[in-house]
Design a protein around this motif. Sequence first.
Motif, PDB file in Angstrom:
ATOM      1  N   MET A   1      -8.817  -9.109   8.879  1.00 21.64           N
ATOM      2  CA  MET A   1      -9.624  -9.209   7.701  1.00 21.64           C
ATOM      3  C   MET A   1      -9.347  -8.106   6.600  1.00 21.64           C
ATOM      4  O   MET A   1      -9.698  -8.241   5.302  1.00 21.64           O
ATOM      5  CB  MET A   1     -10.996  -8.891   8.120  1.00 21.64           C
ATOM      6  CG  MET A   1     -12.249  -9.190   7.089  1.00 21.64           C
ATOM      7  SD  MET A   1     -12.015 -10.833   6.370  1.00 21.64           S
ATOM      8  CE  MET A   1     -13.782 -10.549   5.472  1.00 21.64           C
ATOM      9  N   LYS A   2      -8.993  -6.926   7.158  1.00 21.98           N
ATOM     10  CA  LYS A   2      -8.805  -5.725   6.526  1.00 21.98           C
ATOM     11  C   LYS A   2      -7.388  -5.964   5.689  1.00 21.98           C
ATOM     12  O   LYS A   2      -7.258  -5.703   4.548  1.00 21.98           O
ATOM     13  CB  LYS A   2      -8.541  -4.341   7.315  1.00 21.98           C
ATOM     14  CG  LYS A   2      -9.715  -3.679   7.750  1.00 21.98           C
ATOM     15  CD  LYS A   2      -9.531  -2.426   8.430  1.00 21.98           C
ATOM     16  CE  LYS A   2     -10.638  -1.818   8.817  1.00 21.98           C
ATOM     17  NZ  LYS A   2     -10.445  -0.597   9.511  1.00 21.98           N
ATOM     18  N   GLN A   3      -6.534  -6.769   6.324  1.00 20.57           N
ATOM     19  CA  GLN A   3      -5.041  -7.166   5.555  1.00 20.57           C
ATOM     20  C   GLN A   3      -5.228  -7.930   4.353  1.00 20.57           C
ATOM     21  O   GLN A   3      -4.811  -7.775   3.286  1.00 20.57           O
ATOM     22  CB  GLN A   3      -4.212  -7.753   6.570  1.00 20.57           C
ATOM     23  CG  GLN A   3      -2.868  -7.933   6.081  1.00 20.57           C
ATOM     24  CD  GLN A   3      -2.102  -6.596   5.593  1.00 20.57           C
ATOM     25  OE1 GLN A   3      -2.344  -5.687   6.319  1.00 20.57           O
ATOM     26  NE2 GLN A   3      -0.894  -6.650   5.026  1.00 20.57           N
ATOM     27  N   PHE A   4      -6.421  -8.978   4.604  1.00 21.28           N
ATOM     28  CA  PHE A   4      -6.831  -9.936   3.570  1.00 21.28           C
ATOM     29  C   PHE A   4      -7.417  -8.971   2.586  1.00 21.28           C
ATOM     30  O   PHE A   4      -7.037  -9.216   1.164  1.00 21.28           O
ATOM     31  CB  PHE A   4      -7.690 -10.872   4.178  1.00 21.28           C
ATOM     32  CG  PHE A   4      -8.329 -11.798   2.967  1.00 21.28           C
ATOM     33  CD1 PHE A   4      -7.362 -12.779   2.441  1.00 21.28           C
ATOM     34  CD2 PHE A   4      -9.670 -11.691   2.468  1.00 21.28           C
ATOM     35  CE1 PHE A   4      -8.081 -13.682   1.463  1.00 21.28           C
ATOM     36  CE2 PHE A   4     -10.059 -12.578   1.429  1.00 21.28           C
ATOM     37  CZ  PHE A   4      -9.159 -13.601   1.258  1.00 21.28           C
ATOM     38  N   LEU A   5      -8.403  -8.041   2.727  1.00 17.38           N
ATOM     39  CA  LEU A   5      -9.007  -7.509   1.609  1.00 17.38           C
ATOM     40  C   LEU A   5      -8.097  -6.564   0.887  1.00 17.38           C
ATOM     41  O   LEU A   5      -8.016  -6.383  -0.431  1.00 17.38           O
ATOM     42  CB  LEU A   5     -10.223  -6.767   2.302  1.00 17.38           C
ATOM     43  CG  LEU A   5     -11.467  -7.320   2.725  1.00 17.38           C
ATOM     44  CD1 LEU A   5     -12.420  -6.514   3.487  1.00 17.38           C
ATOM     45  CD2 LEU A   5     -12.062  -8.219   1.660  1.00 17.38           C
ATOM     46  N   LYS A   6      -6.941  -6.046   1.760  1.00 15.06           N
ATOM     47  CA  LYS A   6      -5.974  -5.166   1.044  1.00 15.06           C
ATOM     48  C   LYS A   6      -5.156  -5.783   0.046  1.00 15.06           C
ATOM     49  O   LYS A   6      -4.925  -5.585  -1.065  1.00 15.06           O
ATOM     50  CB  LYS A   6      -5.159  -4.655   1.895  1.00 15.06           C
ATOM     51  CG  LYS A   6      -4.278  -3.460   1.544  1.00 15.06           C
ATOM     52  CD  LYS A   6      -3.640  -2.791   2.874  1.00 15.06           C
ATOM     53  CE  LYS A   6      -2.540  -1.750   2.167  1.00 15.06           C
ATOM     54  NZ  LYS A   6      -1.708  -1.051   3.468  1.00 15.06           N
ATOM     55  N   LYS A   7      -4.694  -7.175   0.414  1.00 14.04           N
ATOM     56  CA  LYS A   7      -4.117  -7.861  -0.473  1.00 14.04           C
ATOM     57  C   LYS A   7      -4.842  -8.462  -1.682  1.00 14.04           C
ATOM     58  O   LYS A   7      -4.046  -8.398  -2.805  1.00 14.04           O
ATOM     59  CB  LYS A   7      -3.565  -9.218   0.315  1.00 14.04           C
ATOM     60  CG  LYS A   7      -2.342  -8.883   1.344  1.00 14.04           C
ATOM     61  CD  LYS A   7      -1.806 -10.054   1.997  1.00 14.04           C
ATOM     62  CE  LYS A   7      -0.512 -10.021   2.752  1.00 14.04           C
ATOM     63  NZ  LYS A   7       0.023 -11.145   3.599  1.00 14.04           N
ATOM     64  N   THR A   8      -6.327  -8.809  -1.457  1.00  8.28           N
ATOM     65  CA  THR A   8      -6.928  -9.227  -2.475  1.00  8.28           C
ATOM     66  C   THR A   8      -7.076  -8.000  -3.633  1.00  8.28           C
ATOM     67  O   THR A   8      -7.026  -8.268  -4.706  1.00  8.28           O
ATOM     68  CB  THR A   8      -8.212  -9.720  -1.847  1.00  8.28           C
ATOM     69  OG1 THR A   8      -8.118 -10.681  -1.023  1.00  8.28           O
ATOM     70  CG2 THR A   8      -9.001 -10.195  -3.135  1.00  8.28           C
ATOM     71  N   LYS A   9      -7.258  -6.776  -3.130  1.00  7.80           N
ATOM     72  CA  LYS A   9      -7.428  -5.558  -4.003  1.00  7.80           C
ATOM     73  C   LYS A   9      -6.196  -5.653  -4.595  1.00  7.80           C
ATOM     74  O   LYS A   9      -6.277  -5.282  -6.029  1.00  7.80           O
ATOM     75  CB  LYS A   9      -7.829  -4.495  -3.177  1.00  7.80           C
ATOM     76  CG  LYS A   9      -7.927  -3.087  -4.066  1.00  7.80           C
ATOM     77  CD  LYS A   9      -8.562  -2.075  -3.214  1.00  7.80           C
ATOM     78  CE  LYS A   9      -8.479  -0.767  -3.788  1.00  7.80           C
ATOM     79  NZ  LYS A   9      -8.831   0.317  -3.092  1.00  7.80           N
ATOM     80  N   ARG A  10      -5.009  -5.699  -4.045  1.00 10.83           N
ATOM     81  CA  ARG A  10      -3.598  -5.409  -4.731  1.00 10.83           C
ATOM     82  C   ARG A  10      -3.491  -6.297  -5.738  1.00 10.83           C
ATOM     83  O   ARG A  10      -3.017  -6.015  -6.789  1.00 10.83           O
ATOM     84  CB  ARG A  10      -2.630  -5.335  -3.698  1.00 10.83           C
ATOM     85  CG  ARG A  10      -1.151  -5.179  -4.467  1.00 10.83           C
ATOM     86  CD  ARG A  10      -0.244  -4.656  -3.080  1.00 10.83           C
ATOM     87  NE  ARG A  10      -0.596  -4.671  -2.092  1.00 10.83           N
ATOM     88  CZ  ARG A  10      -0.039  -5.375  -0.838  1.00 10.83           C
ATOM     89  NH1 ARG A  10       0.866  -6.120  -1.104  1.00 10.83           N
ATOM     90  NH2 ARG A  10      -0.568  -5.070   0.168  1.00 10.83           N
ATOM     91  N   PHE A  11      -3.945  -7.685  -5.591  1.00  8.17           N
ATOM     92  CA  PHE A  11      -3.663  -8.870  -6.411  1.00  8.17           C
ATOM     93  C   PHE A  11      -4.533  -8.590  -7.645  1.00  8.17           C
ATOM     94  O   PHE A  11      -4.069  -8.844  -8.778  1.00  8.17           O
ATOM     95  CB  PHE A  11      -4.250 -10.111  -5.820  1.00  8.17           C
ATOM     96  CG  PHE A  11      -3.960 -11.583  -6.871  1.00  8.17           C
ATOM     97  CD1 PHE A  11      -2.842 -12.040  -6.949  1.00  8.17           C
ATOM     98  CD2 PHE A  11      -5.166 -11.747  -7.421  1.00  8.17           C
ATOM     99  CE1 PHE A  11      -2.768 -12.778  -7.699  1.00  8.17           C
ATOM    100  CE2 PHE A  11      -4.913 -12.874  -8.266  1.00  8.17           C
ATOM    101  CZ  PHE A  11      -3.761 -13.538  -8.439  1.00  8.17           C
ATOM    102  N   ILE A  12      -5.834  -8.019  -7.464  1.00  6.94           N
ATOM    103  CA  ILE A  12      -6.854  -7.876  -8.505  1.00  6.94           C
ATOM    104  C   ILE A  12      -6.410  -6.692  -9.263  1.00  6.94           C
ATOM    105  O   ILE A  12      -6.387  -6.605 -10.812  1.00  6.94           O
ATOM    106  CB  ILE A  12      -8.266  -7.553  -8.030  1.00  6.94           C
ATOM    107  CG1 ILE A  12      -8.689  -9.122  -7.460  1.00  6.94           C
ATOM    108  CG2 ILE A  12      -9.086  -7.226  -9.203  1.00  6.94           C
ATOM    109  CD1 ILE A  12     -10.087  -8.807  -6.961  1.00  6.94           C
ATOM    110  N   MET A  13      -5.699  -5.625  -8.853  1.00  5.17           N
ATOM    111  CA  MET A  13      -5.210  -4.568  -9.594  1.00  5.17           C
ATOM    112  C   MET A  13      -3.994  -4.783 -10.400  1.00  5.17           C
ATOM    113  O   MET A  13      -4.058  -4.345 -11.523  1.00  5.17           O
ATOM    114  CB  MET A  13      -4.945  -3.258  -8.384  1.00  5.17           C
ATOM    115  CG  MET A  13      -5.943  -2.824  -7.872  1.00  5.17           C
ATOM    116  SD  MET A  13      -7.180  -2.199  -8.727  1.00  5.17           S
ATOM    117  CE  MET A  13      -6.204  -0.436  -9.201  1.00  5.17           C
TER     118      MET A  13
END
Length: 112
Positions: A1-13
């Motif tokens: 789950m943390k990996q998904f949130l990290k990738k999502t945050k990077r995508f949004i950034m």
Amino acid sequence: MKQFLKKTKRFIMHYWLSISLGMIATPFAIQYAYQDRGRLAFGGEYLVLPAMVMGAYLLRQVVPAILEMIYELIYGEEEPEDDTNGNRNNRTGNVADYRRVPEADRNRRRSG
């Protein structure tokens, strides 16, 4: 789950500008389509946001390739390859150096 949130945050950034523009333009496109049709229907006006993000993604992929082609046209040779340390050989007039961010800058951006 943390990996998904990290990738999502990077995508949004990376794509925050295109996401914002898509979110602003979509209601205008929906309103225009409604006025044009005279009835409520679902069509391509809902694809404004995904189209903006896809366009930004393609630009991020295409621009470096175009810069490499320009480099080849100007200097008549291919861009220097990276050595094992990630450094470029023959760094004279390299137009694609904008892709290289020093490690210290990368860490500073993450912490802030």
